[in-house]
Design a protein around this motif. Sequence first.
Motif, short mmCIF file in Angstrom:
data_model
loop_
_atom_site.label_atom_id
_atom_site.label_comp_id
_atom_site.label_asym_id
_atom_site.label_seq_id
_atom_site.Cartn_x
_atom_site.Cartn_y
_atom_site.Cartn_z
N VAL A 183 0.86 -1.19 0.00
CA VAL A 183 0.00 0.00 0.00
C VAL A 183 0.89 1.23 0.00
CG1 VAL A 183 -1.78 1.29 1.23
CG2 VAL A 183 -1.84 -1.22 1.21
N LEU A 184 0.72 2.07 -1.03
CA LEU A 184 1.54 3.27 -1.20
C LEU A 184 0.64 4.49 -1.23
CD1 LEU A 184 3.58 1.80 -4.17
CD2 LEU A 184 4.42 2.01 -1.83
N VAL A 185 1.02 5.56 -0.54
CA VAL A 185 0.21 6.77 -0.51
C VAL A 185 1.06 7.94 -0.96
CG1 VAL A 185 0.74 7.19 1.94
CG2 VAL A 185 -1.30 8.22 0.92
N GLU A 186 0.44 8.84 -1.74
CA GLU A 186 1.13 10.02 -2.25
C GLU A 186 0.14 11.18 -2.32
OE1 GLU A 186 3.33 12.36 -2.62
OE2 GLU A 186 4.75 10.87 -3.43
N ASN A 187 0.67 12.38 -2.23
CA ASN A 187 -0.15 13.57 -2.36
C ASN A 187 -0.86 13.57 -3.71
OD1 ASN A 187 -0.01 16.57 -3.63
ND2 ASN A 187 -0.69 16.63 -1.51
N GLU A 188 -2.13 13.97 -3.72
CA GLU A 188 -2.94 13.90 -4.93
C GLU A 188 -2.37 14.73 -6.08
OE1 GLU A 188 -6.81 15.41 -3.99
OE2 GLU A 188 -6.05 17.30 -3.19
N THR A 189 -1.83 15.91 -5.77
CA THR A 189 -1.29 16.77 -6.81
C THR A 189 -0.04 16.16 -7.43
OG1 THR A 189 -2.17 18.69 -5.65
CG2 THR A 189 -0.52 19.12 -7.34
N ASN A 190 0.79 15.54 -6.60
CA ASN A 190 1.97 14.86 -7.12
C ASN A 190 1.59 13.73 -8.06
OD1 ASN A 190 3.73 16.53 -5.74
ND2 ASN A 190 4.10 15.09 -4.06
N LEU A 191 0.54 12.99 -7.70
CA LEU A 191 0.10 11.89 -8.56
C LEU A 191 -0.46 12.41 -9.88
CD1 LEU A 191 -1.56 9.42 -6.04
CD2 LEU A 191 0.68 9.24 -7.14
N ALA A 192 -1.14 13.53 -9.83
CA ALA A 192 -1.64 14.13 -11.08
C ALA A 192 -0.48 14.48 -11.99
CB ALA A 192 -2.47 15.38 -10.77
N ALA A 193 0.62 14.98 -11.41
CA ALA A 193 1.80 15.31 -12.22
C ALA A 193 2.42 14.06 -12.83
CB ALA A 193 2.83 16.05 -11.36
N VAL A 194 2.47 12.98 -12.06
CA VAL A 194 2.99 11.71 -12.59
C VAL A 194 2.15 11.25 -13.79
CG1 VAL A 194 3.26 9.25 -12.08
CG2 VAL A 194 4.03 10.95 -10.42
N ALA A 195 0.83 11.34 -13.64
CA ALA A 195 -0.06 10.91 -14.72
C ALA A 195 0.10 11.79 -15.96
CB ALA A 195 -1.51 10.92 -14.24
N GLU A 196 0.18 13.10 -15.76
CA GLU A 196 0.33 14.00 -16.91
C GLU A 196 1.68 13.79 -17.60
OE1 GLU A 196 -1.86 15.77 -18.31
OE2 GLU A 196 -3.41 16.30 -16.84
N LEU A 197 2.70 13.45 -16.82
CA LEU A 197 4.02 13.18 -17.40
C LEU A 197 4.00 11.91 -18.25
CD1 LEU A 197 7.14 13.64 -17.56
CD2 LEU A 197 7.31 12.24 -15.50
N ARG A 198 3.39 10.87 -17.73
CA ARG A 198 3.44 9.57 -18.40
C ARG A 198 2.39 9.42 -19.48
NH1 ARG A 198 6.01 6.16 -14.36
NH2 ARG A 198 5.29 4.28 -15.43
N GLU A 199 1.22 10.05 -19.30
CA GLU A 199 0.11 9.78 -20.22
C GLU A 199 -0.61 11.03 -20.72
OE1 GLU A 199 -2.54 7.21 -18.11
OE2 GLU A 199 -1.10 5.56 -17.98
N GLY A 200 -0.24 12.21 -20.22
CA GLY A 200 -1.02 13.40 -20.52
C GLY A 200 -0.27 14.52 -21.19
N ALA A 201 -0.61 15.74 -20.81
CA ALA A 201 -0.13 16.94 -21.50
C ALA A 201 1.35 17.19 -21.31
CB ALA A 201 -0.93 18.15 -21.01
N ALA A 202 1.98 16.59 -20.30
CA ALA A 202 3.42 16.81 -20.07
C ALA A 202 4.27 15.70 -20.67
CB ALA A 202 3.70 16.91 -18.57
N LYS A 203 3.68 14.81 -21.42
CA LYS A 203 4.43 13.72 -22.04
C LYS A 203 5.50 14.31 -22.95
CE LYS A 203 3.45 9.13 -23.90
NZ LYS A 203 2.40 8.26 -24.46
N GLY A 204 6.74 13.86 -22.75
CA GLY A 204 7.83 14.39 -23.55
C GLY A 204 8.49 15.60 -22.93
N ARG A 205 7.96 16.06 -21.79
CA ARG A 205 8.56 17.21 -21.10
C ARG A 205 8.80 16.81 -19.66
NH1 ARG A 205 8.49 23.27 -22.59
NH2 ARG A 205 10.11 23.85 -21.10
N ASP A 206 10.04 16.54 -19.28
CA ASP A 206 10.30 15.98 -17.95
C ASP A 206 10.54 17.01 -16.86
OD1 ASP A 206 12.78 16.85 -18.69
OD2 ASP A 206 13.79 14.91 -18.55
N THR A 207 10.52 18.31 -17.20
CA THR A 207 10.63 19.36 -16.20
C THR A 207 9.45 20.31 -16.35
OG1 THR A 207 13.04 19.24 -16.02
CG2 THR A 207 12.01 21.31 -15.38
N PHE A 208 8.64 20.41 -15.30
CA PHE A 208 7.48 21.29 -15.33
C PHE A 208 6.94 21.42 -13.91
CE2 PHE A 208 5.87 17.01 -15.83
CZ PHE A 208 4.71 16.97 -15.06
#
Length: 396
Positions: A183-208
Amino acid sequence: MRASPSTARAINDRLALGLLQQHGPLTAAQLKTETGLSRPTVADLVERLGAAGLIEVVGESGAVRRGPNAKLYGIVAGRAHLAALDVRLGSVSVVVTDLLGATLAEDALPIGGDTGTGPAVERAAALLESAARAAGPVPLHSVGIGAPGLIDPATGELRDSTGLPAWHRGLVRELQRRLPATVLVENETNLAAVAELREGAAKGRDTFVLLWLGQGIGAAVMLDGKLRQGASGGAGEIGFLPVPGVGGLPSAVDCAGGFHSLAGSAALCELASTHGLLDLATVSEGGEEAAAVATVRAALEAGEPGEPFLKEVADRLALGSAAVASVLDPGCVLLAGAVGHAGGPALAARVEERLAAMSPLRTEVRAGSLGDGAVLRGALITARDAAQDALFAPED
């Protein structure tokens, strides 16, 4: 120093498994091309991973020439199940998937503010257990949880936070106690950033930097593809950022007087009221986010009549973005959360234009593409990464 044979095998196996996770089924020839490994090395790793139950033949490539070279190898998706929870102030959502992310079960449950800690924890835990049963008899391997509040970087635990329900911390502890899964817990905003990096609008941009615009305000800092959580887990607590124009300063226990008082949903509702776009009497307590989202959308659809409101919203968001840019120079700010998603590219363009006039640092502003589901997606990615690290690590 050269790697030992066992280390080299582990590296090659992880490389191949990562490609299968990313691209889907591949032939041995395609694995050879993608990895740059020799044909015998690929043949050995395919045999080794198959014997370990990690990959299997899932079809043929469709080439004219049939035979061993046409076999398509894919990850054994049903080897384990994953779960993700999005824990909000008044609700919890859950999704259960296989190792490749195919949804097997999902559900959601409102949990009112008058629900006691014990009953709230039990209802949320039962929701997850019910979804896991509905997904089938395969056991859960990893569970990712997204929740508001600070995560202690030393322990990985959700810290006690003023204004957040006690059942949030209780739920994490209860799931860790009663589930055999990780069981792993993380701040919701941090997880949103992970998702946007891997699958969303930040894909291809690793600093934001991702700005979460919803009932509350938060930020996630992604530098070189890695989340930066800060010494106490508080990196991105931008709601406490002191800003001009709010008539006060935030305190250690209250972000009123900070950026939250300019850009939170309640503040945007008050702003909409001054522009004649919203009657505050119609907004119920706790319903500010929905009202802010509806007003932003209506202002965009209204054209010229909505411009004064949108301009002031953009001014406010640019103020917080300029503070972030002046310290981190991320090159990109992502507007996410319910309000950021509602504003979309049109609001992002307005913020970028205003930010360019305030800061000498060139900063692109994008709209998040995953909407309110970004937290759940990020929690699922976290669970999948944990499972992959554990299950796809071949023995020496």
